[in-house]
Design a protein around this motif. Structure first.
Motif, short mmCIF file in Angstrom:
data_model
loop_
_atom_site.label_atom_id
_atom_site.label_comp_id
_atom_site.label_asym_id
_atom_site.label_seq_id
_atom_site.Cartn_x
_atom_site.Cartn_y
_atom_site.Cartn_z
N VAL A 1 0.63 -1.21 -0.01
CA VAL A 1 0.15 0.09 0.05
C VAL A 1 0.94 1.23 0.12
O VAL A 1 0.77 2.17 -0.81
N LEU A 2 1.90 1.44 1.03
CA LEU A 2 2.64 2.45 0.91
C LEU A 2 3.39 2.67 -0.48
O LEU A 2 3.90 3.64 -0.82
N ASP A 3 4.01 1.56 -1.13
CA ASP A 3 4.68 1.43 -2.46
C ASP A 3 3.79 2.08 -3.43
O ASP A 3 4.08 3.08 -4.34
N LEU A 4 2.39 1.83 -3.28
CA LEU A 4 1.58 2.37 -4.30
C LEU A 4 1.19 3.85 -4.15
O LEU A 4 1.20 4.63 -4.98
N LEU A 5 1.00 4.20 -2.64
CA LEU A 5 0.69 5.57 -2.40
C LEU A 5 1.79 6.55 -2.64
O LEU A 5 1.68 7.88 -3.31
N SER A 6 3.19 6.16 -2.71
CA SER A 6 4.31 6.77 -2.90
C SER A 6 4.64 6.64 -4.40
O SER A 6 5.54 7.45 -4.63
N GLY A 7 4.23 5.93 -5.24
CA GLY A 7 4.95 5.60 -6.65
C GLY A 7 6.11 4.96 -6.31
O GLY A 7 7.12 5.35 -7.43
N PRO B 1 1.95 -4.47 -5.49
CA PRO B 1 2.80 -3.39 -5.50
C PRO B 1 2.83 -2.45 -6.70
O PRO B 1 2.73 -2.93 -7.57
N PHE B 2 3.18 -1.23 -6.45
CA PHE B 2 3.55 -0.29 -7.69
C PHE B 2 4.93 -0.73 -8.34
O PHE B 2 4.94 -0.96 -9.51
N THR B 3 5.67 -1.26 -7.60
CA THR B 3 7.25 -1.32 -8.07
C THR B 3 7.14 -2.96 -8.76
O THR B 3 6.72 -3.64 -7.86
N ASP B 4 7.84 -2.93 -9.82
CA ASP B 4 8.04 -4.33 -10.19
C ASP B 4 9.45 -4.66 -10.45
O ASP B 4 10.24 -3.87 -10.81
N PRO B 5 9.92 -5.75 -9.90
CA PRO B 5 8.85 -6.96 -9.72
C PRO B 5 8.31 -6.72 -8.13
O PRO B 5 7.54 -7.49 -7.73
N HIS B 6 8.98 -5.95 -7.59
CA HIS B 6 8.54 -5.69 -6.14
C HIS B 6 9.37 -4.47 -5.33
O HIS B 6 10.27 -4.11 -5.88
N PRO B 7 8.69 -3.95 -4.34
CA PRO B 7 9.26 -2.73 -3.57
C PRO B 7 10.73 -2.96 -3.29
O PRO B 7 11.08 -4.18 -2.77
#
Length: 323
Positions: free
Chosen positions: A95-101, A160-166
């Motif tokens: 969720v934080l990764d999505l919120l923060s880009g 998450p937003f980041t690929d492959p992961h935060p």
């Protein structure tokens, strides 16, 4: 241009709720100010049940910082992995990764205080195995696919937003931590300047056939405070630094390594040691440091003094370094 970091652990001995609330809000405002003045990173951390109110919930704080900023990264250094439910941890970070880009950096350690494990009724002797489970689980969870977890099939959303992961690093100062990072193909974050441990990690990467890299503190990584008159600042605020240094040192046994571990027992010793430094803007510019770690609210520092330090750092030090 050196990496610039503003560190917050929100320590305030004897604080009431009003004072501590004001400190938390000031820290978020400082992060927003730092974001607009070119600071690279906000760093925060996790400790539990400490009399001086050391921050126990770094991800909640990171969320507040992300809501007030647009560019600055937040590094949680470190989250104590075995104290967290792995599935909830995967969700929170996603969720934080999505919120923060993608601005969250998480360093996962196992801690060094048995009291924290006792507080959460977690077996201190199983911390290594628990850390393995936490890291393996969050990596599977972030795939968005079903997987087996403790005898049942689970799936964690959202991805998450980041690929492959935060960005997730394994922290520590032991060979076990280095092996864990290499086995999982995760970056390694030694807690001090330990070139021999970095070499060991690289050897294990070859052994496991994985890829990774190291984010290691430089040999000289002091905690900074900026003041026009360092002598006066040491006289007025030295006890705040000493309180934090003594608290931190009391937790660490001889086999624990830290870039900011202090052996000082007096303010004079602390000043001479150099782990904490109060510098003028000009001294900071000429210090030649690769990493500038400002600690504006160290040890319960008055908020107004923290602001003075941050403004001098942002308006006098950073522009001079980038000129």
């Amino acid at each position: 241009m050196p990496v610039s970091v503003v560190r917050f652990n929100l320590v305030e001995p004897g604080a009431d709720s009003a004072s501590l609330g004001a400190r938390y809000r000031a820290a978020v405002e400082m992060a927003a100010y730092a974001d607009t003045h070119g600071v690279t990173t906000v760093q925060t951390e996790e400790h539990h049940g400490v009399d001086n109110n050391w921050l126990p919930s770094p991800f909640a704080f990171a969320g507040a910082v992300f809501g007030a900023t647009r560019s600055i990264a937040v590094t949680v250094s470190a989250v104590i992995g075995p104290l967290h439910d792995p599935l909830r941890l995967a969700e929170d970070i996603a969720v934080l990764d999505l919120l923060s880009g993608g601005r969250l950096v998480t360093v996962a350690g196992i801690g060094y205080r048995p009291e924290e494990y006792a507080l959460f009724d977690v077996d201190w002797k199983r911390r290594g195995r628990l850390q393995d489970e936490v890291l393996e689980t969050v990596l599977k969870a972030w795939s968005g696919e079903e997987f087996e977890y403790r005898g049942r099939t689970v799936r964690v959303t959202p991805r998450p937003f980041t690929d492959p992961h935060p960005l997730l690093l394994v922290g520590g100062s032991s060979k076990a931590a280095a092996r864990r990072a290499a086995r999982l193909g995760l970056p390694f974050f030694p807690s001090a300047h330990l070139p021999e441990l970095e070499a060991y990690y690289k050897e294990r990467l070859t052994e496991y056939g994985t890829e990774g890299w190291t984010m290691m503190p430089t040999a000289e990584t002091p905690l900074l405070h900026i003041a026009e008159d360092p002598d006066r600042a040491w006289e007025r605020y030295g006890e705040h630094f000493l309180h934090e240094a003594r608290t931190y040192a009391s937790w660490q046994s001889g086999d624990i390594h830290s870039a900011v571990r202090s052996g000082a027992t007096t303010v004079a010793e602390l000043r001479a040691e150099g782990v904490y430094r109060i510098l003028t803007p000009e001294q900071c510019v000429s210090a030649g440091l690769d990493n500038l770690v400002l600690h504006p609210l160290a040890g319960g520092m008055p908020v107004e003094e923290g602001w003075r330090s941050l403004r001098l750092f942002a308006e006098s030090v950073l522009p001079a370094l980038s000129a």
